[in-house]
Design a protein around this motif. Structure first.
Motif, short mmCIF file in Angstrom:
data_model
loop_
_atom_site.label_atom_id
_atom_site.label_comp_id
_atom_site.label_asym_id
_atom_site.label_seq_id
_atom_site.Cartn_x
_atom_site.Cartn_y
_atom_site.Cartn_z
N LYS A 76 131.83 -20.66 18.92
CA LYS A 76 131.19 -21.01 17.65
C LYS A 76 130.79 -22.47 17.64
N GLY A 77 130.04 -22.82 16.60
CA GLY A 77 129.61 -24.20 16.43
C GLY A 77 130.75 -25.08 15.94
N SER A 78 130.49 -26.39 15.90
CA SER A 78 131.49 -27.34 15.42
C SER A 78 130.78 -28.50 14.73
N ASP B 162 130.48 -31.58 15.39
CA ASP B 162 129.70 -32.47 16.26
C ASP B 162 128.56 -31.75 16.98
N GLY B 163 128.41 -30.44 16.73
CA GLY B 163 127.30 -29.68 17.32
C GLY B 163 127.60 -29.07 18.67
N SER B 164 128.79 -29.30 19.21
CA SER B 164 129.12 -28.68 20.50
C SER B 164 129.61 -27.24 20.26
N ILE B 165 129.45 -26.43 21.27
CA ILE B 165 129.92 -25.05 21.19
C ILE B 165 131.36 -25.02 21.69
N VAL B 166 132.26 -24.46 20.88
CA VAL B 166 133.67 -24.47 21.21
C VAL B 166 134.23 -23.06 21.27
N THR C 179 117.51 -19.63 16.29
CA THR C 179 118.27 -19.31 15.08
C THR C 179 119.67 -19.92 15.16
N ASP C 180 120.27 -19.88 16.32
CA ASP C 180 121.62 -20.43 16.49
C ASP C 180 121.64 -21.95 16.34
N ALA D 261 128.01 -25.60 12.29
CA ALA D 261 128.84 -24.87 11.33
C ALA D 261 130.00 -24.18 12.05
N ASP D 262 131.06 -23.93 11.33
CA ASP D 262 132.21 -23.21 11.86
C ASP D 262 131.88 -21.72 11.80
N MET D 263 130.95 -21.30 12.65
CA MET D 263 130.42 -19.94 12.61
C MET D 263 130.19 -19.44 14.04
N VAL D 264 130.52 -18.18 14.29
CA VAL D 264 130.32 -17.61 15.62
C VAL D 264 128.82 -17.55 15.91
#
Length: 86
Positions: A9-11, A13-17, A43-44, A50-53
């Motif tokens: 998901k997003g975070s 700082d914009g990194s994928i975690v 779209t992603d 965001a704290d979103m998958v």
């Protein structure tokens, strides 16, 4: 019993975690799919902070089904198009 799994998901700082989460037992017509492939696109980008998958238009293998599921079973390969309004 709960089902544990990981998601990406997003975070802030914009990194994928990578994140671990859990879900209660499946109910009704719910299906748990182990996703092997998922599309990432523009779209992603809107949800990267965001704290979103992330991801859509996926495919994978059914891992478990709720008691009302009649047409799918564990081990079936499945895929789906763009998810919205869900």
């Amino acid at each position: 019993m709960t089902i544990d799994f990981k998601v990406f998901k997003g975070s802030k700082d914009g990194s994928i975690v990578e994140s671990k989460t859990s879900k209660p037992d499946l109910t009704g017509d719910q299906v748990l799919v182990k996703v092997s492939c998922s599309g990432l696109c523009g779209t992603d980008e809107h949800y990267r902070h965001a704290d979103m998958v992330l991801g859509h238009e996926g495919m994978g293998v059914v891992e478990a089904t709720g008691p009302a599921v009649r047409k799918l079973q564990k081990g079936d390969r499945v895929g789906w198009g763009y998810e919205h309004d869900s």
